[in-house]
Scaffold this motif. Structure first.
Motif, PDB file in Angstrom:
ATOM      1  N   SER A  63       0.830  -1.204   0.000  1.00  0.00           N
ATOM      2  CA  SER A  63       0.000   0.000   0.000  1.00  0.00           C
ATOM      3  C   SER A  63       0.873   1.266   0.000  1.00  0.00           C
ATOM      4  O   SER A  63       1.640   1.485   0.940  1.00  0.00           O
ATOM      5  CB  SER A  63      -0.916  -0.009   1.232  1.00  0.00           C
ATOM      6  N   THR A  76       0.013   4.231   0.580  1.00  0.00           N
ATOM      7  CA  THR A  76      -0.351   5.062   1.735  1.00  0.00           C
ATOM      8  C   THR A  76       0.448   4.639   2.962  1.00  0.00           C
ATOM      9  O   THR A  76       1.035   5.468   3.655  1.00  0.00           O
ATOM     10  CB  THR A  76      -1.862   4.932   2.038  1.00  0.00           C
ATOM     11  N   MET A  77       0.475   3.329   3.206  1.00  0.00           N
ATOM     12  CA  MET A  77       1.203   2.826   4.373  1.00  0.00           C
ATOM     13  C   MET A  77       2.701   3.009   4.216  1.00  0.00           C
ATOM     14  O   MET A  77       3.403   3.303   5.175  1.00  0.00           O
ATOM     15  CB  MET A  77       0.880   1.343   4.603  1.00  0.00           C
ATOM     16  N   LEU A 106       3.405   6.529   4.997  1.00  0.00           N
ATOM     17  CA  LEU A 106       3.201   6.796   6.429  1.00  0.00           C
ATOM     18  C   LEU A 106       4.351   6.234   7.266  1.00  0.00           C
ATOM     19  O   LEU A 106       4.891   6.922   8.140  1.00  0.00           O
ATOM     20  CB  LEU A 106       1.877   6.175   6.876  1.00  0.00           C
ATOM     21  N   THR A 164      -2.436  -5.882   9.385  1.00  0.00           N
ATOM     22  CA  THR A 164      -3.814  -5.716   9.877  1.00  0.00           C
ATOM     23  C   THR A 164      -4.264  -6.967  10.634  1.00  0.00           C
ATOM     24  O   THR A 164      -5.266  -6.939  11.343  1.00  0.00           O
ATOM     25  CB  THR A 164      -4.797  -5.494   8.703  1.00  0.00           C
ATOM     26  N   GLY A 186      -4.611  -9.072  13.390  1.00  0.00           N
ATOM     27  CA  GLY A 186      -4.372  -8.819  14.813  1.00  0.00           C
ATOM     28  C   GLY A 186      -4.594 -10.017  15.716  1.00  0.00           C
ATOM     29  O   GLY A 186      -4.411  -9.915  16.934  1.00  0.00           O
ATOM     30  N   PRO A 208       0.440  -4.758  15.150  1.00  0.00           N
ATOM     31  CA  PRO A 208      -0.821  -4.696  14.380  1.00  0.00           C
ATOM     32  C   PRO A 208      -1.190  -3.275  13.968  1.00  0.00           C
ATOM     33  O   PRO A 208      -0.912  -2.331  14.688  1.00  0.00           O
ATOM     34  CB  PRO A 208      -1.861  -5.266  15.352  1.00  0.00           C
ATOM     35  N   LYS A 209      -1.818  -3.160  12.795  1.00  0.00           N
ATOM     36  CA  LYS A 209      -2.313  -1.860  12.312  1.00  0.00           C
ATOM     37  C   LYS A 209      -3.669  -1.581  12.962  1.00  0.00           C
ATOM     38  O   LYS A 209      -4.366  -2.533  13.297  1.00  0.00           O
ATOM     39  CB  LYS A 209      -2.482  -1.888  10.787  1.00  0.00           C
ATOM     40  N   PRO A 210      -4.132  -0.374  13.084  1.00  0.00           N
ATOM     41  CA  PRO A 210      -3.423   0.848  12.713  1.00  0.00           C
ATOM     42  C   PRO A 210      -2.259   1.120  13.665  1.00  0.00           C
ATOM     43  O   PRO A 210      -2.435   0.980  14.881  1.00  0.00           O
ATOM     44  CB  PRO A 210      -4.499   1.935  12.815  1.00  0.00           C
ATOM     45  N   ILE A 211      -1.126   1.509  13.106  1.00  0.00           N
ATOM     46  CA  ILE A 211       0.062   1.639  13.938  1.00  0.00           C
ATOM     47  C   ILE A 211       0.080   2.949  14.726  1.00  0.00           C
ATOM     48  O   ILE A 211      -0.458   3.945  14.269  1.00  0.00           O
ATOM     49  CB  ILE A 211       1.360   1.534  13.106  1.00  0.00           C
ATOM     50  N   ASN A 220      -0.339  11.573   9.739  1.00  0.00           N
ATOM     51  CA  ASN A 220      -1.365  10.665   9.214  1.00  0.00           C
ATOM     52  C   ASN A 220      -2.311  11.398   8.268  1.00  0.00           C
ATOM     53  O   ASN A 220      -2.615  10.922   7.177  1.00  0.00           O
ATOM     54  CB  ASN A 220      -2.199  10.084  10.361  1.00  0.00           C
ATOM     55  N   GLU A 275      -7.634   1.884   1.423  1.00  0.00           N
ATOM     56  CA  GLU A 275      -6.367   1.754   2.160  1.00  0.00           C
ATOM     57  C   GLU A 275      -6.369   2.609   3.425  1.00  0.00           C
ATOM     58  O   GLU A 275      -5.914   2.171   4.481  1.00  0.00           O
ATOM     59  CB  GLU A 275      -5.203   2.221   1.277  1.00  0.00           C
ATOM     60  N   ILE A 276      -6.871   3.829   3.291  1.00  0.00           N
ATOM     61  CA  ILE A 276      -6.890   4.739   4.450  1.00  0.00           C
ATOM     62  C   ILE A 276      -7.800   4.170   5.540  1.00  0.00           C
ATOM     63  O   ILE A 276      -7.430   4.144   6.717  1.00  0.00           O
ATOM     64  CB  ILE A 276      -7.346   6.161   4.031  1.00  0.00           C
ATOM     65  N   ILE A 278      -8.700   1.043   6.004  1.00  0.00           N
ATOM     66  CA  ILE A 278      -8.141  -0.185   6.596  1.00  0.00           C
ATOM     67  C   ILE A 278      -6.939   0.146   7.491  1.00  0.00           C
ATOM     68  O   ILE A 278      -6.910  -0.225   8.659  1.00  0.00           O
ATOM     69  CB  ILE A 278      -7.659  -1.176   5.493  1.00  0.00           C
ATOM     70  N   ASN A 279      -5.956   0.834   6.900  1.00  0.00           N
ATOM     71  CA  ASN A 279      -4.666   1.002   7.577  1.00  0.00           C
ATOM     72  C   ASN A 279      -4.615   2.112   8.612  1.00  0.00           C
ATOM     73  O   ASN A 279      -3.911   2.003   9.600  1.00  0.00           O
ATOM     74  CB  ASN A 279      -3.563   1.264   6.546  1.00  0.00           C
ATOM     75  N   LEU A 280      -5.315   3.187   8.362  1.00  0.00           N
ATOM     76  CA  LEU A 280      -5.224   4.316   9.295  1.00  0.00           C
ATOM     77  C   LEU A 280      -6.336   4.313  10.333  1.00  0.00           C
ATOM     78  O   LEU A 280      -6.113   4.691  11.476  1.00  0.00           O
ATOM     79  CB  LEU A 280      -5.204   5.652   8.532  1.00  0.00           C
ATOM     80  N   ILE A 281      -7.532   3.884   9.906  1.00  0.00           N
ATOM     81  CA  ILE A 281      -8.636   3.851  10.874  1.00  0.00           C
ATOM     82  C   ILE A 281      -8.718   2.467  11.530  1.00  0.00           C
ATOM     83  O   ILE A 281      -8.963   2.351  12.720  1.00  0.00           O
ATOM     84  CB  ILE A 281      -9.969   4.256  10.197  1.00  0.00           C
ATOM     85  N   GLY A 282      -8.459   1.431  10.747  1.00  0.00           N
ATOM     86  CA  GLY A 282      -8.475   0.078  11.313  1.00  0.00           C
ATOM     87  C   GLY A 282      -9.837  -0.594  11.174  1.00  0.00           C
ATOM     88  O   GLY A 282     -10.285  -1.275  12.091  1.00  0.00           O
ATOM     89  N   LEU A 298     -11.168  -3.810  12.958  1.00  0.00           N
ATOM     90  CA  LEU A 298     -10.198  -4.897  13.117  1.00  0.00           C
ATOM     91  C   LEU A 298     -10.237  -5.405  14.567  1.00  0.00           C
ATOM     92  O   LEU A 298     -10.564  -4.637  15.478  1.00  0.00           O
ATOM     93  CB  LEU A 298      -8.784  -4.393  12.800  1.00  0.00           C
ATOM     94  N   GLN A 326      -8.047  -5.930  16.771  1.00  0.00           N
ATOM     95  CA  GLN A 326      -7.230  -5.206  17.747  1.00  0.00           C
ATOM     96  C   GLN A 326      -7.717  -3.774  17.998  1.00  0.00           C
ATOM     97  O   GLN A 326      -7.204  -3.083  18.867  1.00  0.00           O
ATOM     98  CB  GLN A 326      -5.761  -5.185  17.292  1.00  0.00           C
ATOM     99  N   LYS A 327      -8.710  -3.349  17.213  1.00  0.00           N
ATOM    100  CA  LYS A 327      -9.212  -1.973  17.356  1.00  0.00           C
ATOM    101  C   LYS A 327     -10.474  -1.990  18.213  1.00  0.00           C
ATOM    102  O   LYS A 327     -11.505  -2.524  17.808  1.00  0.00           O
ATOM    103  CB  LYS A 327      -9.514  -1.424  15.953  1.00  0.00           C
TER     104      LYS A 327
END
Lengths: 122, 273
Positions: free
Chosen positions: A10, A12-13, A16, A84, A86, A104-107, B102, B125-126, B128-132, B219, B221-222
């Motif tokens: 990704s 984006t990742m 980041l 992702t 987790g 795990p993400k989100p980091i 971010n 992507e945002i 999934i990866n940033l918000i989770g 997710l 873990q979130k």
């Protein structure tokens, strides 16, 4: 100057993580889009630490970890998995293959920087 | 005889004088003794008073130093407090920096392309990866039918995401009102009900809603939302909307341009035949 290989499909990742890593003094980020790309970068650059995602096209992060651990030239390089996935069994699996840490993400950027600094200091 | 008597008289006189001299000497010695004693007493007294004065000076100094020590302790305590404040402020600034990074990355990526499908992929992507988020869908308003149609999804098939009329149900209300919805109960997010998202964000260009992002599951873990998540939701509401809208327009115009170009090419080719 530590070279840190960020393996992430990704953009984006990748951006980041690179952003976060650049805050570590003198660090240099090398980006790879998948496991195969990462192996190419490993053969051409001196890498001090790998940050890898699990779910990637062409070659996933777990396969990359097992290949890195199986190669005497790379097996001492610390690998941090950033994913992702987790679940506890995913974490155990990655660590049993040879990953040094599992994030795990989100980091959380501070957590990532702390972890990278810890493994670079070793 | 007279001479003898005179001699004895003088001897007596001398003896008397000698005795007086002896007595006087004794008296002088006594007086001397007394004076010596007095001097010794005075010396002792002077020394004693000197010691007391020195002790007084030392006591004053100790008192002064204790005062200084207390003031230094107080200053130290204040500096320690200030340090704590600075440390917590530093952590806050660090957190703020990370959040801004971010948001910058998300915004940079959203506006990095004019390709519609790529913009959708970046939005995914945002989220999934940033918000989770694990399960969610992006729905866009079809202006002809006034209905929201799913265009992209993650963790579920696009066909499983609902088509919703504006104003209908939770998702339809968000599209109509333009206000985000956040469920207070994240515990029940395991079962997927496409009409009951845990979060629904309107995609707005100014006050014009062009669609919604409907999140059904986070997710593993979130376990909740942080401040930066709400900032990201706000950013998505605005920036994702403009990125989606402009890329869709661009892609459509590109298609039209290609069609027109094909017609022009055909027209150009005809006279040759």
């Amino acid at each position: 100057m530590p070279n840190i290989l960020v393996v992430e499909d990704s953009p984006t990742m990748r951006q980041l993580i690179s952003f976060a890593i650049k805050r570590i003094p003198n660090s240099h980020v090398i980006e790879a889009t998948d496991g195969v790309d990462a192996l190419k970068k490993l053969s051409s650059e001196k890498i001090d630490l790998i940050l890898a995602d699990i779910n990637m096209p062409v070659m996933d992060g777990l396969k990359l970890v097992s290949l890195v651990r199986g190669n005497p030239a790379y097996k001492a390089i610390p690998v941090i998995i950033v994913t992702t996935e987790g679940a506890e069994e995913d974490r155990k699996r990655a660590l049993s293959i040879g990953a040094n840490a599992y994030l795990p993400k989100p980091i959380q950027t501070q957590e990532l920087i702390k972890l990278v600094n810890t493994y670079l200091a070793r | 005889m007279e001479k003898e008597t005179g001699f004895v008289g003088k001897a007596d006189e001398f003896l008397q004088m000698f005795k007086k001299g002896e007595e006087f000497t004794k008296e002088l010695l006594k007086e001397n003794e007394k004076l010596r004693y007095r001097i010794a007493q005075m010396e002792e007294s002077i020394q004693r008073s000197g010691d007391e004065a020195r002790i007084k000076v030392y006591e004053d100094r100790i008192a002064l130093m204790e005062e200084e020590l207390n003031s230094l302790k107080e200053r130290f305590r204040q500096v320690e407090e200030e340090n704590k404040d600075f440390a917590s402020k530093y952590i806050e600034v660090e957190e703020e920096n990370n959040n801004l990074a971010n948001l910058y990355v998300a915004s940079y990526q959203l506006h990095s392309t004019l390709d519609f499908s790529e913009v959708l992929r970046i939005v995914l992507e945002i989220i999934i990866n940033l918000i989770g988020a694990e399960k969610f869908a992006i729905l866009l308003i079809d202006e002809k039918t006034n209905e929201m149609v799913p265009v992209s999804a993650e963790g579920m098939a696009v066909s499983d995401a609902p088509k919703v009329k504006i104003g209908q149900g939770r998702i339809g209300s968000v599209a109509k009102e333009g206000e985000s919805f956040f469920s207070e109960d994240l515990a029940g997010m395991g079962e997927l009900n496409p009409l009951e998202p845990i979060v629904c964000i309107p995609l707005k260009i100014k006050e014009h809603v062009i669609g919604v992002i409907s999140i059904y599951k986070l997710l593993t873990q979130k376990d909740g939302f942080t401040n930066v998540d709400y900032e990201l939701f706000n950013l998505l509401a605005g920036h994702a909307a403009t990125a989606i809208f402009s890329s869709r327009l661009y892609t459509q115009s590109e298609r039209k341009l290609t069609t027109i170009q094909s017609f022009l090419d055909l027209l150009k080719e005809k006279p040759r035949k």
